[in-house]
Design a protein around this motif. Structure first.
Motif, PDB file in Angstrom:
ATOM      1  N   GLY A  64      17.873  -9.275   6.096  1.00 14.50           N
ATOM      2  CA  GLY A  64      16.661 -10.023   6.386  1.00 14.50           C
ATOM      3  C   GLY A  64      15.617  -9.871   5.308  1.00 14.50           C
ATOM      4  O   GLY A  64      15.794  -9.136   4.339  1.00 14.50           O
ATOM      5  N   THR A  65      14.507 -10.563   5.487  1.00 11.57           N
ATOM      6  CA  THR A  65      13.378 -10.499   4.569  1.00 11.57           C
ATOM      7  C   THR A  65      12.419  -9.420   5.050  1.00 11.57           C
ATOM      8  O   THR A  65      12.121  -9.354   6.245  1.00 11.57           O
ATOM      9  N   VAL A  66      11.944  -8.604   4.127  1.00 12.18           N
ATOM     10  CA  VAL A  66      11.051  -7.501   4.489  1.00 12.18           C
ATOM     11  C   VAL A  66       9.789  -7.537   3.640  1.00 12.18           C
ATOM     12  O   VAL A  66       9.810  -7.965   2.498  1.00 12.18           O
ATOM     13  N   THR A  67       8.700  -7.083   4.239  1.00  7.00           N
ATOM     14  CA  THR A  67       7.419  -7.000   3.554  1.00  7.00           C
ATOM     15  C   THR A  67       6.717  -5.732   4.018  1.00  7.00           C
ATOM     16  O   THR A  67       6.762  -5.397   5.192  1.00  7.00           O
ATOM     17  N   ALA A  68       6.087  -5.039   3.094  1.00  2.00           N
ATOM     18  CA  ALA A  68       5.300  -3.852   3.434  1.00  2.00           C
ATOM     19  C   ALA A  68       4.095  -3.808   2.508  1.00  2.00           C
ATOM     20  O   ALA A  68       4.060  -4.484   1.485  1.00  2.00           O
ATOM     21  N   ASN A  69       3.123  -3.006   2.871  1.00  2.00           N
ATOM     22  CA  ASN A  69       2.013  -2.787   1.948  1.00  2.00           C
ATOM     23  C   ASN A  69       1.560  -1.351   2.027  1.00  2.00           C
ATOM     24  O   ASN A  69       1.904  -0.621   2.953  1.00  2.00           O
ATOM     25  N   GLY A  70       0.832  -0.950   1.013  1.00  4.36           N
ATOM     26  CA  GLY A  70       0.344   0.418   0.936  1.00  4.36           C
ATOM     27  C   GLY A  70      -0.899   0.502   0.082  1.00  4.36           C
ATOM     28  O   GLY A  70      -1.366  -0.497  -0.467  1.00  4.36           O
ATOM     29  N   ALA A  71      -1.426   1.699  -0.025  1.00  5.01           N
ATOM     30  CA  ALA A  71      -2.663   1.924  -0.766  1.00  5.01           C
ATOM     31  C   ALA A  71      -2.489   1.678  -2.267  1.00  5.01           C
ATOM     32  O   ALA A  71      -3.432   1.335  -2.954  1.00  5.01           O
ATOM     33  N   ASP A  72      -1.264   1.857  -2.773  1.00  6.49           N
ATOM     34  CA  ASP A  72      -0.973   1.636  -4.190  1.00  6.49           C
ATOM     35  C   ASP A  72       0.519   1.319  -4.320  1.00  6.49           C
ATOM     36  O   ASP A  72       1.239   1.272  -3.326  1.00  6.49           O
ATOM     37  N   ASP A  73       0.986   1.100  -5.555  1.00  5.17           N
ATOM     38  CA  ASP A  73       2.386   0.737  -5.789  1.00  5.17           C
ATOM     39  C   ASP A  73       3.349   1.738  -5.170  1.00  5.17           C
ATOM     40  O   ASP A  73       4.282   1.376  -4.460  1.00  5.17           O
ATOM     41  N   LYS A  74       3.117   3.006  -5.467  1.00  2.00           N
ATOM     42  CA  LYS A  74       4.042   4.053  -5.027  1.00  2.00           C
ATOM     43  C   LYS A  74       4.117   4.144  -3.504  1.00  2.00           C
ATOM     44  O   LYS A  74       5.202   4.226  -2.935  1.00  2.00           O
ATOM     45  N   SER A  75       2.968   4.112  -2.837  1.00  5.40           N
ATOM     46  CA  SER A  75       2.992   4.234  -1.377  1.00  5.40           C
ATOM     47  C   SER A  75       3.615   3.000  -0.728  1.00  5.40           C
ATOM     48  O   SER A  75       4.311   3.107   0.276  1.00  5.40           O
ATOM     49  N   ALA A  76       3.395   1.814  -1.293  1.00  8.21           N
ATOM     50  CA  ALA A  76       4.001   0.594  -0.750  1.00  8.21           C
ATOM     51  C   ALA A  76       5.523   0.650  -0.881  1.00  8.21           C
ATOM     52  O   ALA A  76       6.250   0.329   0.058  1.00  8.21           O
ATOM     53  N   ILE A  77       6.005   1.074  -2.044  1.00  5.61           N
ATOM     54  CA  ILE A  77       7.452   1.183  -2.265  1.00  5.61           C
ATOM     55  C   ILE A  77       8.057   2.227  -1.342  1.00  5.61           C
ATOM     56  O   ILE A  77       9.092   1.989  -0.708  1.00  5.61           O
ATOM     57  N   ASN A  78       7.440   3.383  -1.238  1.00  6.07           N
ATOM     58  CA  ASN A  78       7.960   4.442  -0.373  1.00  6.07           C
ATOM     59  C   ASN A  78       7.985   4.012   1.090  1.00  6.07           C
ATOM     60  O   ASN A  78       8.930   4.309   1.820  1.00  6.07           O
ATOM     61  N   TYR A  79       6.932   3.309   1.521  1.00  4.58           N
ATOM     62  CA  TYR A  79       6.873   2.848   2.905  1.00  4.58           C
ATOM     63  C   TYR A  79       7.961   1.807   3.169  1.00  4.58           C
ATOM     64  O   TYR A  79       8.626   1.822   4.195  1.00  4.58           O
ATOM     65  N   LEU A  80       8.169   0.887   2.217  1.00  6.65           N
ATOM     66  CA  LEU A  80       9.218  -0.120   2.356  1.00  6.65           C
ATOM     67  C   LEU A  80      10.585   0.552   2.467  1.00  6.65           C
ATOM     68  O   LEU A  80      11.382   0.228   3.352  1.00  6.65           O
ATOM     69  N   LYS A  81      10.853   1.500   1.580  1.00  5.65           N
ATOM     70  CA  LYS A  81      12.133   2.215   1.612  1.00  5.65           C
ATOM     71  C   LYS A  81      12.340   2.913   2.950  1.00  5.65           C
ATOM     72  O   LYS A  81      13.424   2.860   3.530  1.00  5.65           O
TER      73      LYS A  81
END
Length: 119
Positions: A64-81
């Protein structure tokens, strides 16, 4: 008609509207839209999730398609993972990273969650 609202109440009301974006700015958000007929697989490990800007040379099934966000690049990527592990994804492909607004450091990340098939 008589105006019964008071000055402090109006200020409080306006102040609440002003603070509303800041209250939600500390939250990480995640959405997942599963493909029609997609299977949810056993959970995977966030450390094993691979990220691709393009389509990989491996065979895969789209979850499926996924979307996440975070305070900065690293936190957004970690949260998505972290979140795609719940649907058993092995990778997120066609990854797109966007800054949400010029006045905010928040970052939006999206892509397609996939499960690799075969060896």
């Amino acid at each position: 008609m008589k105006n019964t609202s008071t000055f402090p109440a109006k200020i409080l009301s306006l102040g609440s509207l002003f603070l509303l974006p800041f209250l939600f700015s500390a939250c990480n958000l995640y959405t997942c839209y599963l493909e029609t007929g997609a299977q949810v697989y056993p959970p995977t490990q966030a450390t094993d999730i691979e990220l691709y800007l393009t389509t990989p040379d491996k065979a895969y099934l789209v979850i499926g398609t996924v979307t996440a966000n975070g305070a900065d690049d690293k936190s957004a990527i970690n949260y998505l993972k972290k979140r795609v592990t719940e649907i058993g994804a092995d990778a997120v492909i066609l990854l797109k990273l966007d800054k949400m607004a010029s006045y905010s450091p928040r970052v939006d990340i999206s892509g397609v969650a996939v499960k690799f098939v075969g060896d």
